[in-house]
Structure formats: structure tokens, C-alpha cells
Design a protein around this motif. Structure first.
Motif, PDB file in Angstrom:
ATOM      1  N   ASP A  41      -4.403   5.865  12.247  1.00 13.54           N
ATOM      2  CA  ASP A  41      -3.813   4.462  12.867  1.00 13.54           C
ATOM      3  C   ASP A  41      -3.408   3.874  11.215  1.00 13.54           C
ATOM      4  O   ASP A  41      -3.376   2.684  11.149  1.00 13.54           O
ATOM      5  N   ALA A  42      -3.406   4.577  10.155  1.00 13.56           N
ATOM      6  CA  ALA A  42      -3.078   4.068   8.755  1.00 13.56           C
ATOM      7  C   ALA A  42      -1.644   3.233   8.925  1.00 13.56           C
ATOM      8  O   ALA A  42      -0.797   3.519   9.805  1.00 13.56           O
ATOM      9  N   VAL A  43      -1.648   2.364   7.815  1.00 10.70           N
ATOM     10  CA  VAL A  43      -0.352   1.830   7.719  1.00 10.70           C
ATOM     11  C   VAL A  43       0.401   2.639   6.612  1.00 10.70           C
ATOM     12  O   VAL A  43      -0.371   2.809   5.426  1.00 10.70           O
ATOM     13  N   LEU A  44       1.563   3.058   6.494  1.00 12.47           N
ATOM     14  CA  LEU A  44       2.000   4.028   5.632  1.00 12.47           C
ATOM     15  C   LEU A  44       3.226   3.321   4.995  1.00 12.47           C
ATOM     16  O   LEU A  44       4.478   3.199   5.693  1.00 12.47           O
ATOM     17  N   VAL A  45       3.117   2.988   3.814  1.00 14.04           N
ATOM     18  CA  VAL A  45       4.293   2.250   2.994  1.00 14.04           C
ATOM     19  C   VAL A  45       5.376   3.102   1.968  1.00 14.04           C
ATOM     20  O   VAL A  45       4.290   3.878   1.300  1.00 14.04           O
ATOM     21  N   THR A  46       6.465   3.061   2.145  1.00 15.00           N
ATOM     22  CA  THR A  46       7.117   3.847   1.040  1.00 15.00           C
ATOM     23  C   THR A  46       8.069   3.287   0.458  1.00 15.00           C
ATOM     24  O   THR A  46       8.801   2.350   1.047  1.00 15.00           O
ATOM     25  N   ASP A  47       7.955   3.419  -0.871  1.00 16.84           N
ATOM     26  CA  ASP A  47       9.110   2.779  -1.815  1.00 16.84           C
ATOM     27  C   ASP A  47      10.146   3.484  -1.760  1.00 16.84           C
ATOM     28  O   ASP A  47      10.386   4.606  -0.968  1.00 16.84           O
ATOM     29  N   GLN A  96       0.227   5.409  13.945  1.00 15.17           N
ATOM     30  CA  GLN A  96       0.443   4.735  12.471  1.00 15.17           C
ATOM     31  C   GLN A  96       1.492   3.970  12.481  1.00 15.17           C
ATOM     32  O   GLN A  96       2.657   3.925  13.256  1.00 15.17           O
ATOM     33  N   ARG A  97       1.621   3.004  11.502  1.00 15.24           N
ATOM     34  CA  ARG A  97       2.758   2.022  11.336  1.00 15.24           C
ATOM     35  C   ARG A  97       3.379   2.777   9.895  1.00 15.24           C
ATOM     36  O   ARG A  97       2.648   3.020   8.885  1.00 15.24           O
ATOM     37  N   ILE A  98       4.867   2.653   9.932  1.00 14.72           N
ATOM     38  CA  ILE A  98       5.467   2.952   8.812  1.00 14.72           C
ATOM     39  C   ILE A  98       6.401   1.729   8.393  1.00 14.72           C
ATOM     40  O   ILE A  98       7.190   1.437   9.223  1.00 14.72           O
ATOM     41  N   THR A  99       6.307   1.506   6.934  1.00 13.30           N
ATOM     42  CA  THR A  99       7.096   0.399   6.521  1.00 13.30           C
ATOM     43  C   THR A  99       7.634   0.625   4.976  1.00 13.30           C
ATOM     44  O   THR A  99       7.180   1.553   4.589  1.00 13.30           O
ATOM     45  N   ILE A 148      -1.695   3.205   2.585  1.00 11.79           N
ATOM     46  CA  ILE A 148      -1.475   4.179   1.866  1.00 11.79           C
ATOM     47  C   ILE A 148       0.180   3.924   1.251  1.00 11.79           C
ATOM     48  O   ILE A 148       0.974   3.748   2.221  1.00 11.79           O
ATOM     49  N   LEU A 149       0.455   3.794   0.142  1.00 14.83           N
ATOM     50  CA  LEU A 149       1.657   3.659  -0.643  1.00 14.83           C
ATOM     51  C   LEU A 149       1.966   4.817  -1.246  1.00 14.83           C
ATOM     52  O   LEU A 149       1.367   5.600  -2.098  1.00 14.83           O
ATOM     53  N   HIS A 150       3.272   5.398  -0.829  1.00 14.47           N
ATOM     54  CA  HIS A 150       4.189   6.618  -1.813  1.00 14.47           C
ATOM     55  C   HIS A 150       4.982   5.842  -2.550  1.00 14.47           C
ATOM     56  O   HIS A 150       5.968   4.952  -1.999  1.00 14.47           O
ATOM     57  N   VAL A 151       5.031   5.985  -3.650  1.00 10.21           N
ATOM     58  CA  VAL A 151       5.813   5.315  -4.764  1.00 10.21           C
ATOM     59  C   VAL A 151       6.011   6.401  -5.837  1.00 10.21           C
ATOM     60  O   VAL A 151       5.451   7.431  -6.170  1.00 10.21           O
ATOM     61  N   GLY A 152       7.253   6.263  -6.448  1.00  6.64           N
ATOM     62  CA  GLY A 152       7.654   6.908  -7.566  1.00  6.64           C
ATOM     63  C   GLY A 152       7.273   6.212  -8.868  1.00  6.64           C
ATOM     64  O   GLY A 152       6.909   4.906  -8.723  1.00  6.64           O
TER      65      GLY A 152
END
Length: 559
Positions: free
Chosen positions: A374-380, A398-401, A429-433
Motif C-alpha cells: 500500500d505504499a505511496v510511490l512518487v516519481t520525479d 498503492q498510490r502513484i503520484t 518512496i521517491l524515485h528521483v534523478g
């Protein structure tokens, strides 16, 4: 009798606001004092006002509820604007509050004086300077009503003398300040849509963010029509990746199965999406588009029928009219293409193929497979979006934003902080460059200060990867400005009082990811990824391949 600042805090508390994000300043002193004295709303100090706007936008995107950010006079308020475009472009209700110049000094080019109503006019659906306490009750109501009604930004500029003045009364009609309800479609439109669907030999269903909350209805519609369900990036979260009808995304953040199904279906049904990448939409006009906003219908692809209505009631109405189909040929082909695409994704994500380098696909898949269900997944924004989106195997819970329509680099850390404050126990969790994180690097300290356990995955390719890719796609050698040196992000995390991890070796990647996600508190995973890796694209023609080749030759000659 409360003053204007106290009235505003009481109003925000009554409509369900839990946090105000901002940086303190003298013009805001009455407001921040009122927040502290009231106790129902928490002040969240950030390190840059853009981070405040991003955090508020992140909350509003996930909940649909009003979120609030704040900046003081002049530069403090100005810094909010870039982050507020997240709320404007992704249709999320945010109230921005700025401090104003004292009334006695307005119009004299006073210190930090500007024209905030002019500045905020583009980003905000409503902007108003409260010049007298008598305005406050009606203007507060109007601002929040506009934020909800337009699903966007409202802005209030309030000078300190007005903040401190006695309020003349309460804010009226608080019960009306709430998110918009679902919209039922017209019966005639439902009947026409059902007739068009019945005539089509093959149907594809394209699902956007407007389908959120309608997963069961989508399943029933797909089963009734034996039709594949395709999705936008914003719609990806609606169902689990292994749902049999959930074929995949469209375009670069998608795959061949979804892209081909959209083009090859005799009839495309667009549900709750204003998908902007028109090159991936059909030109034949055999399209039914369903959207709550009439202004969005028909502006991306030519349509035969536009239905103004919310997705869930529209599907329910259609199901009452549509017979069960038995021909599965079109669906079968889409599922076969999806299976082939998934095999390719699995192969590219295999750490064993990496050798002495870590491929970004392996990082994205390792994080995806170990993330909470059920994570919130944030992507830059940037090349990291392609890795994190295409190699994510979402659970449906999960939520994706991220920065979907504004597509701004550097927004992820602020959005992640806002998301984490909604629920400190839920994994974010944040995915970021590397470029994106360094844009607002100070917002990691916001997470540390407020003990927000955000997990930050940094994809370090030492450059602006997507810009590099775009230049090569045009047959141009990558410019010098596409590359840059980096700090040690793991060491930075430790210097901030958080935990830092480094991933250099493909053989230990999975174990490193597991340890990183398991630690309490905020943490950074510094993944040094292969900068030469090229994202998977649904269709690359010979001309595009030739341009990539020419660009690579030019880069070699340049070196």
C-alpha cells in the motif's frame, strides 16, 4: 472577538485542513501565532517556499481535499508560484496564502512590495488581496469555494495589519466547502454510446485518473465487451499490474500492447482522461470520450460522441444496456503483446545482465518488488519517470503520484513530504534523478526536521538523461550542459542526520534495497546507474534509429 488570522485558522480547521506548509516571516506573524495557539492545524516549516507549494499540491492530488501553503511578502510568496502549477495542472484544490505590505505603505515601492494579484493570476483560479478586515469572511469562503469548484489554486494576499484586525463575523456556509460530487451522464448520451459500442467489431478502453474509484466497474465493462483496458500514467495505480484485462500504458510511459490497442481498435472509449500526447491517439474519430469537464472533450483526438459525466455512473448506466460479447480475438491479441512486452521488461530488469554496471531498470524493479503493498510511490520528472513507471509492478492498492501534467523536474521531494504527512505509518518512496533531487535538495532536510520517513531512491547518471536522449533522438550530439558532477548523496543523507546507502554492485543491489527500505526514518539510496542505458520505447522506426546512431558517432568524434 477573534482577529482575521484566528478566523482563517478556525475556517481551515473546520473544512478539514491538517497542515499549513511554509516559511515564517514578519508579515505572517499573526497567522503563524494563531496556528500555534489554536492547535488543530499544524505548521510545517520547509526550506524553500516552492517545497511548501509542492507538499500542499501532493496532499491535494492524493486526497482531493483542500491543502494549504504559505509565503511571506514579496519573494516568499513569489517562490510559491512554481510549485503551485502542480495543483493547477493536475486539478488539485490548494489555497496559497501570502503576506502583504502594510496598508499604510502600499503603492510606495515599499520593501519587498510587488503586485501579487498580477503575479498569481495565471496559476490561480482566484486571487484576491484582503485590504480590510470586513472583507475577510466572504473572501475566505469564496477562495476555498473557488479552489474546490475549479479543482485548482486560490490565492489570498493578506497584509499583517489586516491579519491582526478584529474579524467582523464568521465565515458563512462552511458546509458548502467540499469536493465536487460525481456527475451523472445524460440518458440520451448513454443510449448513443451503447449503440456505437454495439456496432463496433473491436473496442479498446482507455482509462485516466478520472477512473479512480471505479476499478470494479471497469472490470465489469471489460468483461462485458471482452475489451482491453489501457491506462495513462496517472491511471496506472487503479488496478494491479497482473489483472488480465489491464493491458498496460500508452506511449513512452507504457508499452506496445497498450499503444497498439489504442490505434487498432475500431472504437476507442476514453474514460476520464485528457491524455496530451496526441501522436499516440487515433485520428479516425471513432472515439467516445467521457469526462466530467466538457471543456476537455474532443481537444486531443477527434470524437464521435462526447459524454459529460463521471466515469463510475457512466459505466453503470452503460452496463444496463450492453449485451455480453463472446468474441475475444482482439483482447487475445492485446494480451499476447502484453505478455511479450512483460518478458522484455523482466529481461532488462535482471541484475545478472548488468555485469559491472547497475542498470536503472534493475533498480526500479528491485524497489517495486520490495515496496509495501500500500505504499505511496512518487516519481520525479525526467528519464527517471520512464524507469520507475515502466518497471513498476503495482499492486492496485498503492498510490502513484508525481508531476503529471506540469512535468517539472525537481518536484518529487516536496510532493513526497506532503504525502508522508498524510500518514506517517504508510511507506512513501521517491524515485528521483540526480538533477531533480539537487534542484530542491534542502527539502530533504524538511523530511529530517519533521521526522518524515520518506525513502529517496536517487538514479545517478551524472546528467540530464532525458535531455541527452532527446538530443540524440534528433540526431544531435549531447551538449556539454547535459552532464555534471555530483555529490555523494548517501554521505549527504548522513550529514543531515538521516541514513544513506550506496548501490554500485548489481550482485548486492537487492540486499541493499531491502536494507534501505527497512530502516526507520528518512533515508537516501544513491544508485550509480549506467548512463548509456536507453529506455524501452513502444515503436522506434528506422529514421529514429538512424538519428540515434548519427548522434553517437558525433559524440565519439567530439571526444
Amino acid at each position: 472577538m477573534p482577529n482575521v488570522a484566528e478566523l482563517l485558522v478556525d475556517t481551515l480547521a473546520h473544512v478539514g485542513v491538517r497542515h499549513v506548509f511554509g516559511i515564517v516571516g514578519d508579515a505572517l506573524n499573526p497567522f503563524t501565532h494563531a496556528i500555534e495557539q489554536d492547535g488543530r492545524v499544524q505548521w510545517i516549516g520547509v526550506r524553500h517556499e516552492e517545497g511548501a507549494a509542492l507538499a500542499a499540491a501532493g496532499q491535494a492530488k492524493l486526497t482531493g481535499q483542500l491543502a494549504v501553503c504559505c509565503g511571506t511578502t514579496g519573494p516568499g510568496g513569489n517562490h510559491l508560484v512554481a510549485g503551485l502549477y502542480e495543483a493547477r495542472k493536475d486539478h488539485a484544490p490548494v489555497l496559497a496564502i501570502t503576506g502583504g505590505v502594510p496598508g499604510a505603505h502600499r503603492g510606495t515601492d515599499y520593501l519587498q512590495e510587488d503586485s501579487p494579484d498580477l503575479l498569481f493570476r495565471d496559476v490561480a483560479a482566484y486571487t484576491q488581496t484582503v485590504a480590510a478586515a470586513e472583507q475577510a469572511p466572504a473572501v475566505f469562503h469564496q477562495a476555498i469555494a473557488e479552489a474546490y469548484g475549479s479543482r485548482g489554486v486560490a490565492h489570498l494576499n493578506i497584509p499583517p495589519d489586516v491579519f491582526a484586525a478584529s474579524a467582523p463575523g464568521v465565515v458563512p456556509s462552511l458546509a458548502t466547502l467540499r469536493p465536487l460530487p460525481e456527475v451523472a451522464p445524460a440518458e440520451a448520451d448513454v443510449a448513443t454510446a451503447a449503440a456505437l459500442i454495439a456496432e463496433a467489431k473491436s473496442v479498446a478502453i482507455f482509462c485516466g485518473a478520472g477512473c479512480r474509484g471505479a476499478a470494479e466497474e471497469l472490470r465489469q465493462l471489460a468483461q462485458r465487451l471482452q475489451a482491453p483496458l489501457l491506462h495513462t500514467y496517472r491511471g496506472k495505480e487503479i488496478m494491479a499490474y497482473d489483472e488480465p484485462y489491464w493491458i498496460g500504458g500508452v506511449g513512452l510511459i507504457g508499452g506496445t500492447a497498450g499503444t497498439d490497442a489504442v490505434q487498432q481498435a475500431e472504437l476507442l472509449v476514453m474514460l476520464g482522461t485528457d491524455y496530451p500526447y496526441v501522436d499516440f491517439l487515433p485520428k479516425h474519430g471513432n472515439v467516445i470520450q467521457v469526462d466530467e469537464r466538457a471543456l476537455a472533450i474532443g481537444r486531443r483526438a477527434p470524437v464521435t460522441l462526447g459524454v459529460v459525466g463521471s466515469v463510475r455512473p457512466t459505466i453503470r448506466a452503460l452496463l444496463e444496456r450492453l449485451p455480453q460479447r463472446t468474441d475475444t480475438a482482439f483482447l487475445d491479441r492485446a494480451q499476447q503483446r502484453r505478455a511479450a512486452w512483460d518478458r522484455m521488461l523482466d529481461e532488462r530488469a535482471d541484475p545478472a545482465r548488468s555485469g559491472d554496471k547497475i542498470h536503472p531498470q534493475a533498480v526500479a524493479r528491485a524497489v517495486s518488488d520490495r515496496a509495501a503493498t500500500d505504499a505511496v510511490l512518487v516519481t520525479d520528472t525526467g528519464e527517471v519517470t520512464l524507469w520507475a513507471a515502466n518497471w513498476l509492478r503495482q499492486t492496485g492498492r498503492q498510490r502513484i503520484t508525481g508531476s503529471f501534467n506540469n512535468a517539472a523536474v525537481g518536484t518529487g521531494m516536496g510532493i513526497a513530504n506532503g504525502a508522508q504527512l498524510l500518514d506517517r505509518q504508510r511507506q512513501v518512496i521517491l524515485h528521483v534523478g540526480d538533477g531533480g533531487l539537487t534542484m530542491l535538495l534542502g527539502e530533504f532536510m524538511t523530511a529530517v526536521e519533521h521526522e518524515l520517513p520518506v525513502k529517496v531512491v536517487v538514479y545517478d547518471n551524472s546528467g540530464w538523461g532525458l535531455v541527452h536522449l532527446e538530443m540524440e533522438g534528433a540526431g544531435l550530439p549531447a551538449a556539454k550542459g547535459t552532464g555534471f558532477p555530483n555529490l555523494d548523496f548517501a554521505a549527504f543523507a548522513r550529514a543531515c542526520g538521516a541514513q544513506g546507502f550506496t548501490a554500485r554492485d548489481a550482485a548486492t543491489l537487492d540486499a541493499t534495497v531491502a536494507e534501505f527500505l527497512a530502516v526507520p526514518g528518512p533515508a537516501i539510496l544513491h544508485a550509480l546507474v549506467d548512463p548509456a542505458e536507453v529506455p524501452a520505447m513502444p515503436h522506434v522506426d528506422a529514421k529514429q534509429a538512424l538519428r540515434f546512431g548519427i548522434a553517437k558517432v558525433r559524440e565519439l568524434i567530439g571526444r
